[in-house]
Motif scaffolding. Sequence first.
Motif, PDB file in Angstrom:
ATOM      1  N   HIS A   1      -7.468  31.058 -43.573  1.00  0.00           N
ATOM      2  CA  HIS A   1      -8.757  30.442 -43.897  1.00  0.00           C
ATOM      3  C   HIS A   1      -8.724  29.734 -45.255  1.00  0.00           C
ATOM      4  O   HIS A   1      -9.575  28.896 -45.539  1.00  0.00           O
ATOM      5  N   LYS A   2      -7.722  30.036 -46.091  1.00  0.00           N
ATOM      6  CA  LYS A   2      -7.596  29.375 -47.384  1.00  0.00           C
ATOM      7  C   LYS A   2      -6.846  28.054 -47.277  1.00  0.00           C
ATOM      8  O   LYS A   2      -6.638  27.380 -48.274  1.00  0.00           O
ATOM      9  N   ALA A   3      -6.452  27.697 -46.038  1.00  0.00           N
ATOM     10  CA  ALA A   3      -5.735  26.445 -45.817  1.00  0.00           C
ATOM     11  C   ALA A   3      -6.358  25.700 -44.644  1.00  0.00           C
ATOM     12  O   ALA A   3      -5.749  25.529 -43.596  1.00  0.00           O
ATOM     13  N   PRO A   4      -7.608  25.254 -44.806  1.00  0.00           N
ATOM     14  CA  PRO A   4      -8.276  24.574 -43.687  1.00  0.00           C
ATOM     15  C   PRO A   4      -7.601  23.249 -43.348  1.00  0.00           C
ATOM     16  O   PRO A   4      -6.885  22.679 -44.173  1.00  0.00           O
ATOM     17  N   VAL A   5      -7.860  22.784 -42.141  1.00  0.00           N
ATOM     18  CA  VAL A   5      -7.288  21.510 -41.706  1.00  0.00           C
ATOM     19  C   VAL A   5      -7.722  20.396 -42.649  1.00  0.00           C
ATOM     20  O   VAL A   5      -8.791  20.465 -43.256  1.00  0.00           O
ATOM     21  N   PHE A   6      -6.866  19.410 -42.769  1.00  0.00           N
ATOM     22  CA  PHE A   6      -7.097  18.213 -43.577  1.00  0.00           C
ATOM     23  C   PHE A   6      -7.181  18.498 -45.077  1.00  0.00           C
ATOM     24  O   PHE A   6      -7.776  17.726 -45.823  1.00  0.00           O
ATOM     25  N   THR A   7      -6.598  19.620 -45.514  1.00  0.00           N
ATOM     26  CA  THR A   7      -6.446  19.883 -46.945  1.00  0.00           C
ATOM     27  C   THR A   7      -4.955  19.944 -47.237  1.00  0.00           C
ATOM     28  O   THR A   7      -4.137  20.101 -46.330  1.00  0.00           O
TER      29      THR A   7
ATOM     30  N   THR B   1       2.056  24.113 -36.207  1.00  0.00           N
ATOM     31  CA  THR B   1       0.808  24.167 -35.459  1.00  0.00           C
ATOM     32  C   THR B   1       0.140  22.792 -35.454  1.00  0.00           C
ATOM     33  O   THR B   1      -0.033  22.194 -36.508  1.00  0.00           O
ATOM     34  N   PRO B   2      -0.228  22.282 -34.274  1.00  0.00           N
ATOM     35  CA  PRO B   2      -0.875  20.957 -34.244  1.00  0.00           C
ATOM     36  C   PRO B   2      -2.308  21.045 -34.758  1.00  0.00           C
ATOM     37  O   PRO B   2      -2.988  22.055 -34.591  1.00  0.00           O
ATOM     38  N   TRP B   3      -2.737  19.977 -35.373  1.00  0.00           N
ATOM     39  CA  TRP B   3      -4.107  19.888 -35.853  1.00  0.00           C
ATOM     40  C   TRP B   3      -4.947  19.099 -34.878  1.00  0.00           C
ATOM     41  O   TRP B   3      -4.470  18.145 -34.264  1.00  0.00           O
ATOM     42  N   PRO B   4      -6.219  19.456 -34.767  1.00  0.00           N
ATOM     43  CA  PRO B   4      -7.111  18.641 -33.930  1.00  0.00           C
ATOM     44  C   PRO B   4      -7.404  17.322 -34.640  1.00  0.00           C
ATOM     45  O   PRO B   4      -7.301  17.223 -35.855  1.00  0.00           O
ATOM     46  N   THR B   5      -7.761  16.342 -33.874  1.00  0.00           N
ATOM     47  CA  THR B   5      -8.196  15.070 -34.461  1.00  0.00           C
ATOM     48  C   THR B   5      -9.654  15.227 -34.891  1.00  0.00           C
ATOM     49  O   THR B   5     -10.345  16.187 -34.498  1.00  0.00           O
TER      50      THR B   5
ATOM     51  N   GLN C   1     -11.824  15.395 -31.818  1.00  0.00           N
ATOM     52  CA  GLN C   1     -11.836  16.714 -31.184  1.00  0.00           C
ATOM     53  C   GLN C   1     -12.710  17.691 -31.963  1.00  0.00           C
ATOM     54  O   GLN C   1     -13.444  18.482 -31.364  1.00  0.00           O
ATOM     55  N   LEU C   2     -12.651  17.636 -33.267  1.00  0.00           N
ATOM     56  CA  LEU C   2     -13.494  18.522 -34.078  1.00  0.00           C
ATOM     57  C   LEU C   2     -14.975  18.234 -33.873  1.00  0.00           C
ATOM     58  O   LEU C   2     -15.787  19.151 -33.749  1.00  0.00           O
ATOM     59  N   MET C   3     -15.318  16.965 -33.820  1.00  0.00           N
ATOM     60  CA  MET C   3     -16.717  16.583 -33.663  1.00  0.00           C
ATOM     61  C   MET C   3     -17.242  16.883 -32.264  1.00  0.00           C
ATOM     62  O   MET C   3     -18.437  17.111 -32.081  1.00  0.00           O
TER      63      MET C   3
END
Length: 156
Positions: free
Chosen positions: A121-127, A139-143, A146-148
């Motif tokens: 949780h200390k490393a959220p996506v897009f940081t 691990t793949p990240w959502p676009t 996809q998040l929206m």
Amino acid sequence: MTDPYAGLPFPRTALALKALHHTRGIEAPAIFNHSLRTYLYGRFLGECRGLRPDHDDDELLFLGCLLHDAGLSREGDRDQTFNLDGADLAARFLTDQGMAADRVDIVWDDTIVDQALAKPHKAPVFTMPGELLRQKTGTPWPTWQQLMAQEPSWHD
């Protein structure tokens, strides 16, 4: 003066001893001792996986573990999160000691990645910490789309 760590299996290179002295001088005893225990635990895990300190890069493991919480020291308390401040402080110290840049980068990345592996949780996506974690784990990240499109979790 007697070495209080003589019975412990720490690397005894000039750089390792200088880092030990430096870190002991800037960190609170509880954090410094935590860093030493982190190394011992990491070494134990490595040995369980067949790594050998006399053949594998024990010094780099020691330096990364020893310096991983330097951002919690007065010297490391700058304007970023403590993990980034600590990584920068560790990199400055090791660079000043003449360590090669590619080895300094490993210690800098290990500081953040290790924390993110323990607490994703200390490393959220897009940081930046999230990106380092993604690179480490694959691990793949959502676009953004996809998040929206997801239902809100309301735990943000």
